[in-house]
Design a protein around this motif. Structure first.
Motif, mmCIF file in Angstrom:
data_model
loop_
_atom_site.group_PDB
_atom_site.id
_atom_site.type_symbol
_atom_site.label_atom_id
_atom_site.label_comp_id
_atom_site.label_asym_id
_atom_site.label_seq_id
_atom_site.Cartn_x
_atom_site.Cartn_y
_atom_site.Cartn_z
ATOM 1 N N LEU A 1 -1.116 -0.793 -4.048
ATOM 2 C CA LEU A 1 -1.247 0.090 -2.846
ATOM 3 C C LEU A 1 -1.540 -0.709 -1.721
ATOM 4 O O LEU A 1 -0.920 -0.516 -0.727
ATOM 5 C CB LEU A 1 -2.203 1.283 -3.271
ATOM 6 C CG LEU A 1 -2.404 2.257 -2.276
ATOM 7 C CD1 LEU A 1 -2.749 3.522 -2.649
ATOM 8 C CD2 LEU A 1 -3.149 1.881 -0.864
ATOM 9 N N GLY A 2 -2.481 -1.522 -1.833
ATOM 10 C CA GLY A 2 -2.837 -2.378 -1.020
ATOM 11 C C GLY A 2 -1.571 -3.375 -0.404
ATOM 12 O O GLY A 2 -1.563 -3.780 0.842
ATOM 13 N N ALA A 3 -0.988 -4.071 -1.556
ATOM 14 C CA ALA A 3 0.018 -4.814 -0.961
ATOM 15 C C ALA A 3 1.113 -3.838 -0.002
ATOM 16 O O ALA A 3 1.642 -4.695 0.874
ATOM 17 C CB ALA A 3 0.814 -5.366 -2.076
ATOM 18 N N ILE A 4 1.481 -2.767 -0.540
ATOM 19 C CA ILE A 4 2.503 -1.930 0.097
ATOM 20 C C ILE A 4 1.904 -1.704 1.795
ATOM 21 O O ILE A 4 2.485 -1.969 2.576
ATOM 22 C CB ILE A 4 2.933 -0.752 -0.623
ATOM 23 C CG1 ILE A 4 3.455 -0.938 -1.737
ATOM 24 C CG2 ILE A 4 3.572 0.175 0.544
ATOM 25 C CD1 ILE A 4 3.530 0.144 -2.716
ATOM 26 N N ALA A 5 0.514 -1.473 1.608
ATOM 27 C CA ALA A 5 0.059 -1.056 3.042
ATOM 28 C C ALA A 5 0.133 -2.294 4.100
ATOM 29 O O ALA A 5 0.175 -2.079 5.042
ATOM 30 C CB ALA A 5 -1.528 -0.726 2.849
ATOM 31 N N ALA B 1 -5.099 -1.332 3.470
ATOM 32 C CA ALA B 1 -5.010 -2.475 2.719
ATOM 33 C C ALA B 1 -6.487 -3.251 2.390
ATOM 34 O O ALA B 1 -6.689 -3.491 1.107
ATOM 35 C CB ALA B 1 -4.217 -3.762 3.243
ATOM 36 N N ARG B 2 -7.410 -3.359 3.360
ATOM 37 C CA ARG B 2 -8.690 -3.808 3.033
ATOM 38 C C ARG B 2 -9.305 -2.733 2.229
ATOM 39 O O ARG B 2 -10.088 -3.445 1.108
ATOM 40 C CB ARG B 2 -9.324 -4.012 4.364
ATOM 41 C CG ARG B 2 -10.845 -4.540 4.343
ATOM 42 C CD ARG B 2 -11.447 -4.749 5.608
ATOM 43 N NE ARG B 2 -11.400 -3.336 6.116
ATOM 44 C CZ ARG B 2 -10.807 -2.995 7.290
ATOM 45 N NH1 ARG B 2 -10.075 -3.570 8.095
ATOM 46 N NH2 ARG B 2 -11.183 -1.845 7.650
ATOM 47 N N VAL B 3 -9.375 -1.517 2.320
ATOM 48 C CA VAL B 3 -10.163 -0.861 1.532
ATOM 49 C C VAL B 3 -9.622 -0.539 -0.116
ATOM 50 O O VAL B 3 -10.171 -0.594 -0.851
ATOM 51 C CB VAL B 3 -10.197 0.767 1.974
ATOM 52 C CG1 VAL B 3 -11.093 1.555 1.077
ATOM 53 C CG2 VAL B 3 -11.028 0.662 3.405
ATOM 54 N N VAL C 1 -5.464 9.479 6.744
ATOM 55 C CA VAL C 1 -5.274 8.971 8.295
ATOM 56 C C VAL C 1 -4.108 8.164 8.353
ATOM 57 O O VAL C 1 -3.431 8.321 9.444
ATOM 58 C CB VAL C 1 -6.658 8.596 8.768
ATOM 59 C CG1 VAL C 1 -6.467 8.316 10.144
ATOM 60 C CG2 VAL C 1 -7.769 9.577 8.706
ATOM 61 N N SER C 2 -4.156 6.912 7.540
ATOM 62 C CA SER C 2 -2.987 6.109 7.786
ATOM 63 C C SER C 2 -1.621 6.652 7.491
ATOM 64 O O SER C 2 -0.723 6.212 8.172
ATOM 65 C CB SER C 2 -3.198 5.075 6.721
ATOM 66 O OG SER C 2 -4.262 4.216 6.915
#
Length: 124
Positions: free
Chosen positions: A69-73, A82-84, A113-114
């Motif tokens: 998920l972080g990589a896609i974000a 991505a950070r969270v 929110v994103s």
């Protein structure tokens, strides 16, 4: 008599418009829009999966899903998301159950929110 105070959590996110601009320049408007739409659908699904894996106690699956998920974000310029997502993985690695629960709750807030914020960007 006890009083309970409800604290409202709100998250402010900032998107990196340069990432989206680069994507639109590379792929053209229609193709980039299609890629962004598919990526947003994938992010929404992964947010759901991360939460479900956590509730089921499937920490390995949760961590893997949070990392992807972080990589896609990150590819879409969703820096906070991505950070969270990386923070969720870190809390899982550390075995800190309290921090993991809090960080996962934040991931879900930032994710929500994103996903709505990206469509408020002027060029998209």
């Amino acid at each position: 008599m006890e009083h309970v105070t409800l604290l409202r959590q709100s998250e402010t996110v900032r998107l990196d418009p340069d990432r989206l601009d680069e994507l639109f320049l590379q792929l053209g408007h229609q193709a980039a829009e299609d890629v962004v739409c598919r990526a947003l659908e994938e992010l929404a699904a992964r947010l759901t999966h991360v939460e479900r894996f956590y509730r089921q106690g499937k920490m390995r699956d949760m961590r893997k899903c949070a990392r992807s998920l972080g990589a896609i974000a990150d590819q879409l310029g969703m820096e906070a998301l991505a950070r969270v997502a990386r923070d969720v993985s870190g809390c899982s690695d550390a075995g800190d159950a309290v921090a993991l629960a809090a960080t996962l709750a934040r991931l879900l807030r930032v994710g929500e929110v994103s996903l709505t914020e990206i469509w408020d960007e002027p060029a998209y």
